[in-house]
Design an enzyme around this catalytic site. Structure first.
Site, PDB file in Angstrom:
ATOM      1  N   ASP A  82      17.235  58.863  22.482  1.00  0.00           N
ATOM      2  CA  ASP A  82      18.428  58.196  23.004  1.00  0.00           C
ATOM      3  C   ASP A  82      18.084  56.736  23.257  1.00  0.00           C
ATOM      4  O   ASP A  82      17.326  56.425  24.190  1.00  0.00           O
ATOM      5  CB  ASP A  82      18.892  58.857  24.304  1.00  0.00           C
ATOM      6  CG  ASP A  82      19.541  60.212  24.085  1.00  0.00           C
ATOM      7  OD1 ASP A  82      19.367  60.798  22.996  1.00  0.00           O
ATOM      8  OD2 ASP A  82      20.218  60.697  25.014  1.00  0.00           O
ATOM      9  N   LYS A 104      26.651  57.484  22.311  1.00  0.00           N
ATOM     10  CA  LYS A 104      26.559  58.005  23.680  1.00  0.00           C
ATOM     11  C   LYS A 104      27.156  56.987  24.637  1.00  0.00           C
ATOM     12  O   LYS A 104      26.976  55.779  24.471  1.00  0.00           O
ATOM     13  CB  LYS A 104      25.096  58.297  24.010  1.00  0.00           C
ATOM     14  CG  LYS A 104      24.821  58.748  25.444  1.00  0.00           C
ATOM     15  CD  LYS A 104      23.334  59.025  25.626  1.00  0.00           C
ATOM     16  CE  LYS A 104      22.983  59.230  27.089  1.00  0.00           C
ATOM     17  NZ  LYS A 104      21.540  59.471  27.295  1.00  0.00           N
ATOM     18  N   LYS A 127      28.082  61.844  22.616  1.00  0.00           N
ATOM     19  CA  LYS A 127      27.465  62.363  23.833  1.00  0.00           C
ATOM     20  C   LYS A 127      28.060  61.660  25.040  1.00  0.00           C
ATOM     21  O   LYS A 127      28.024  60.437  25.148  1.00  0.00           O
ATOM     22  CB  LYS A 127      25.947  62.162  23.799  1.00  0.00           C
ATOM     23  CG  LYS A 127      25.242  62.642  25.085  1.00  0.00           C
ATOM     24  CD  LYS A 127      23.734  62.537  24.959  1.00  0.00           C
ATOM     25  CE  LYS A 127      23.036  62.869  26.275  1.00  0.00           C
ATOM     26  NZ  LYS A 127      21.564  62.775  26.166  1.00  0.00           N
TER      27      LYS A 127
END
Length: 232
Positions: free
Chosen positions: A92, A158, A197
Site C-alpha cells: 500500500d 485506496k 480499498k
C-alpha cells in the site's frame, strides 16, 4: 454477504507506532482464525508476519511512503522491493500528495510506476494499492490520481492512510478517513478493472456495509474482529 465472505475483504491492520511483536502475533493469529484477506503491518514487522502466516491464505501487506507520501520515487521503490524480499505480497503506497495538489500528474504517475516496477521484478509480483489520501484532494484531483494509478498498472486505489490531519480555513480538524462519496467517485473512475480499498475510520458493521455498497472491494481496518462480530 455472510460473515466468512466479509472477512475475505478485510485487511486486518495494525500500523501503530507502538505496535510490539506481541501485538503483531495477536494480529496474525486473529487473521488466521477469521480468514481475513491480509494483515497490514509496518515494514519492520513484515518478516515476522510472513513467518507466522506461511502456508495460509492470509496475505502480508505493508506500507510504502507512509504516511506522508513525500519520499522520492527511488526510495519508495527500494522500500517496496525490500518489503517483497522480506515476504510482503501486497504493498500500500502513498502518492506524492504535493505533486497531486500542484497537478503535476506526470510526477504522480511516475512515482506510482516506480513502485509497480519494483514489485514485479523477476518472479516477484506483489499487489499494489495506491493511497490517494482523499481528504486532501478535490473531486477532480481524486479522479486524476486514480487515473494515474490505473495507467501505472496498480491493482487498487485506496482512500486514506488514516494518519492525515486536514483542517478547514479556520484551523478546525476535518475528517481524515474513508467516505461513501470518495469510494463512489473512485469506483466510477476506475470501473471494474481495479479494486477500491476503503480505509480510515471503518469501525462498525454499518460503516463496512456502506463502503461495500459504494463499491469498495477491500476494507482496511483495525476493527475487523468487531465488525465480524456485529455483522450477524
Amino acid at each position: 454477504m455472510d460473515r466468512n465472505s466479509l472477512a475475505t475483504l478485510i485487511d486486518h491492520t495494525n500500523l501503530a507506532a507502538t505496535a510490539t511483536r506481541g501485538d503483531i502475533e495477536t494480529l496474525c493469529a486473529e487473521a488466521r482464525q477469521y480468514g481475513f484477506a491480509s494483515v497490514c503491518v509496518n515494514p519492520v514487522h513484515v518478516p515476522l508476519a510472513a513467518r507466522l502466516l506461511a502456508g495460509t491464505s492470509v496475505a502480508v501487506c505493508t506500507v510504502v511512503g507512509f504516511p506522508l507520501g513525500a519520499d522520492a520515487p527511488e526510495d519508495k521503490a527500494a522500500q517496496a522491493a525490500l518489503a517483497c524480499k522480506n515476504g510482503a505480497t501486497e504493498i500500500d503506497m502513498v502518492i506524492d500528495i504535493g505533486a497531486a495538489k500542484e497537478h503535476r500528474w506526470d510526477a504522480v504517475g511516475a512515482d506510482i510506476a516506480a513502485v509497480v516496477r519494483a514489485t514485479r521484478s523477476g518472479e516477484r509480483h506483489a499487489l499494489v494499492k495506491v493511497i490517494v489520501e482523499t481528504c486532501y484532494l478535490t473531486d477532480d484531483e481524486i479522479v486524476r490520481a486514480c487515473q494515474c494509478a490505473q495507467c501505472a498498472g496498480a491493482d487498487f486505489v485506496k482512500t486514506s492512510t488514516g494518519f492525515a490531519t486536514p483542517k478547514d480555513k479556520d484551523g478546525n480538524a476535518l475528517p481524515n478517513g474513508a467516505t461513501v462519496h470518495a469510494v463512489t467517485l473512485m469506483r466510477e473512475t476506475v470501473g471494474a478493472v481495479m479494486g477500491v480499498k476503503a480505509s480510515g475510520g471503518i469501525r462498525t458493521a454499518q460503516a463496512a456495509r456502506e463502503m461495500i455498497a459504494a463499491g469498495a472491494t477491500r476494507l482496511g481496518t483495525s476493527s475487523g474482529v468487531r465488525i465480524l462480530t456485529e455483522w450477524e
